[in-house]
Design a protein around this motif. Structure first.
Motif, PDB file in Angstrom:
ATOM      1  N   GLN A  34     -27.018   8.621  20.476  1.00 21.73           N
ATOM      2  CA  GLN A  34     -28.313   8.488  19.840  1.00 21.73           C
ATOM      3  C   GLN A  34     -29.394   8.599  20.912  1.00 21.73           C
ATOM      4  N   SER A  37     -29.311   5.691  23.096  1.00 24.16           N
ATOM      5  CA  SER A  37     -28.084   5.477  23.882  1.00 24.16           C
ATOM      6  C   SER A  37     -28.397   5.681  25.367  1.00 24.16           C
ATOM      7  N   SER A  61     -29.000   8.094  14.188  1.00 20.86           N
ATOM      8  CA  SER A  61     -28.665   6.676  14.192  1.00 20.86           C
ATOM      9  C   SER A  61     -27.145   6.522  14.269  1.00 20.86           C
ATOM     10  N   GLY A  62     -26.694   5.268  14.352  1.00 22.40           N
ATOM     11  CA  GLY A  62     -25.281   5.018  14.594  1.00 22.40           C
ATOM     12  C   GLY A  62     -24.355   5.321  13.443  1.00 22.40           C
ATOM     13  N   VAL A 120     -23.259   2.398  19.680  1.00 25.62           N
ATOM     14  CA  VAL A 120     -23.755   1.987  18.376  1.00 25.62           C
ATOM     15  C   VAL A 120     -23.919   0.478  18.326  1.00 25.62           C
ATOM     16  N   VAL A 131     -22.503  -1.279  13.002  1.00 27.41           N
ATOM     17  CA  VAL A 131     -22.031   0.038  12.565  1.00 27.41           C
ATOM     18  C   VAL A 131     -20.507   0.103  12.436  1.00 27.41           C
ATOM     19  N   ALA A 161     -27.657  -0.120  10.848  1.00 30.74           N
ATOM     20  CA  ALA A 161     -28.015  -0.381  12.245  1.00 30.74           C
ATOM     21  C   ALA A 161     -27.971  -1.882  12.529  1.00 30.74           C
ATOM     22  N   ARG A 183     -24.008  -3.769  21.697  1.00 30.36           N
ATOM     23  CA  ARG A 183     -23.799  -2.354  21.417  1.00 30.36           C
ATOM     24  C   ARG A 183     -22.401  -1.974  21.910  1.00 30.36           C
TER      25      ARG A 183
END
Length: 324
Positions: free
Chosen positions: A40, A43, A73-74, A92, A96, A147, A220
């Motif tokens: 993303q 990221s 997005s994730g 992510v 997610v 998210a 994450r």
């Protein structure tokens, strides 16, 4: 509407997985000479590795090339990983993988970034009359489906004795969420960095709450497909080491990292540096105890009808890095 949307999403994901299963199985017999990485815009660590070419250099002795695939997005990123179109997802939010597990995707936890609760928040306009979480009742709130911010919103509403039924959620990708927020089409927007800090700096947005105080840890995760994990443990070891080293570099060189990311993101360096200060960037191995909040997230999503069945979030596969 929420339940129907969630079931539709899961049905489409399962259909795609079934359609691609044969091709993915056939491909699993071949040696992997590349790693397909999904990322993303937010990221950070993998974006730096994409820009500086260090990952390609590290993988060259193994004869492995890298192909990059960017997602908004994730959730769509892990959908693509789940159907075999990617080998590695970086990175992510903690929520997610819950949707991926609910859809039956066979994914592997490879690494995590430690908690960064201040890196996501519910924003309202600087002149908004909304002064407390209770004031969100009856309001339209922009949030990205699946998210980490999705769980933050749910947890915050719960703190104020509200549920999703007490608001009107507008499921929007980050760019669309920001557009709706700055044009007053929504009363609040749940965002994560660097979008969060950028909105504060440029529009004078005010933080109603972030994840601090135990509301939402906001980890994450980096995940891989099962087939790639089984074939290329050596590649994952290299990727893990480069992510860990890059995270340490960002924290040790905040201004240099901010300048590099500012060029990539089109955001001024001062804003990026502030945003990076909210993130831990501490990359480490995943262990069952570090996944403890995943069960809490899954239970909350099930209670709200966002996933169709209860999950045992401990019933997942975890990859362990090998000592160099």
């Amino acid at each position: 509407m929420i339940i129907r949307y969630a079931r539709t999403l899961l049905a489409v994901w399962l259909l795609l997985f079934g359609a691609s299963h044969t091709a993915a199985f056939a491909d699993s017999a071949k040696p992997a000479d590349q790693i397909r990485i999904g990322l993303q815009k937010s990221s950070t660590l993998i974006a730096i590795l994409r820009a500086n070419g260090e990952l390609e250099k590290a993988l060259a002795p193994l004869g492995v090339k890298v192909s990059w695939h960017e997602f908004s997005s994730g959730l769509p990123l892990l959908e693509s990983l789940g159907v075999g179109n990617l080998d590695f997802g970086a990175d992510v939010a903690d929520t997610v993988p819950i949707f991926a597990q609910a859809a039956g995707s066979k994914l592997v936890y490879v690494a995590e970034e430690s908690a960064s609760p201040a890196a996501q928040a519910i924003l309202v306009a600087g002149n908004s009359p909304i002064a407390s979480l209770a004031d969100l009742k009856g309001k339209t709130v922009a949030v990205t489906k699946g998210a980490g911010s999705h769980y933050l919103l749910l947890a915050a509403l719960g703190k104020a004795s509200l549920t999703f039924k007490d608001i009107t959620p507008a499921y929007l990708a980050p760019a669309d969420g920001r557009a709706a927020f700055v044009t007053d089409k929504v009363a609040a927007w749940v965002a994560w960095d660097p979008f969060l800090t950028s909105a504060q700096q440029q529009s004078g947005a005010r933080v109603l709450t972030d994840g601090s105080g135990g509301l939402a840890s906001y980890k994450r995760y980096y995940l891989a497909s099962e087939t790639f994990t089984d074939r290329r443990d050596d590649v994952l070891n290299v990727v893990y080491a480069k992510l860990r080293d890059t995270g340490a570099w960002v924290k040790a060189h905040p201004k240099e990292a901010a300048k590099l990311l500012a060029d990539l993101w089109g955001i001024d360096a001062a804003t990026v540096e502030t945003a990076n200060g909210h993130r831990s960037y501490g990359v480490g191995a995943v262990t069952p105890d570090k996944l403890s909040e995943q069960q809490k997230i899954a239970d909350a999503f099930f209670s709200e009808g966002l996933i169709p069945r209860k999950l045992d979030t401990a019933a997942v596969r975890i990859w362990t890095p090998k000592a160099p």
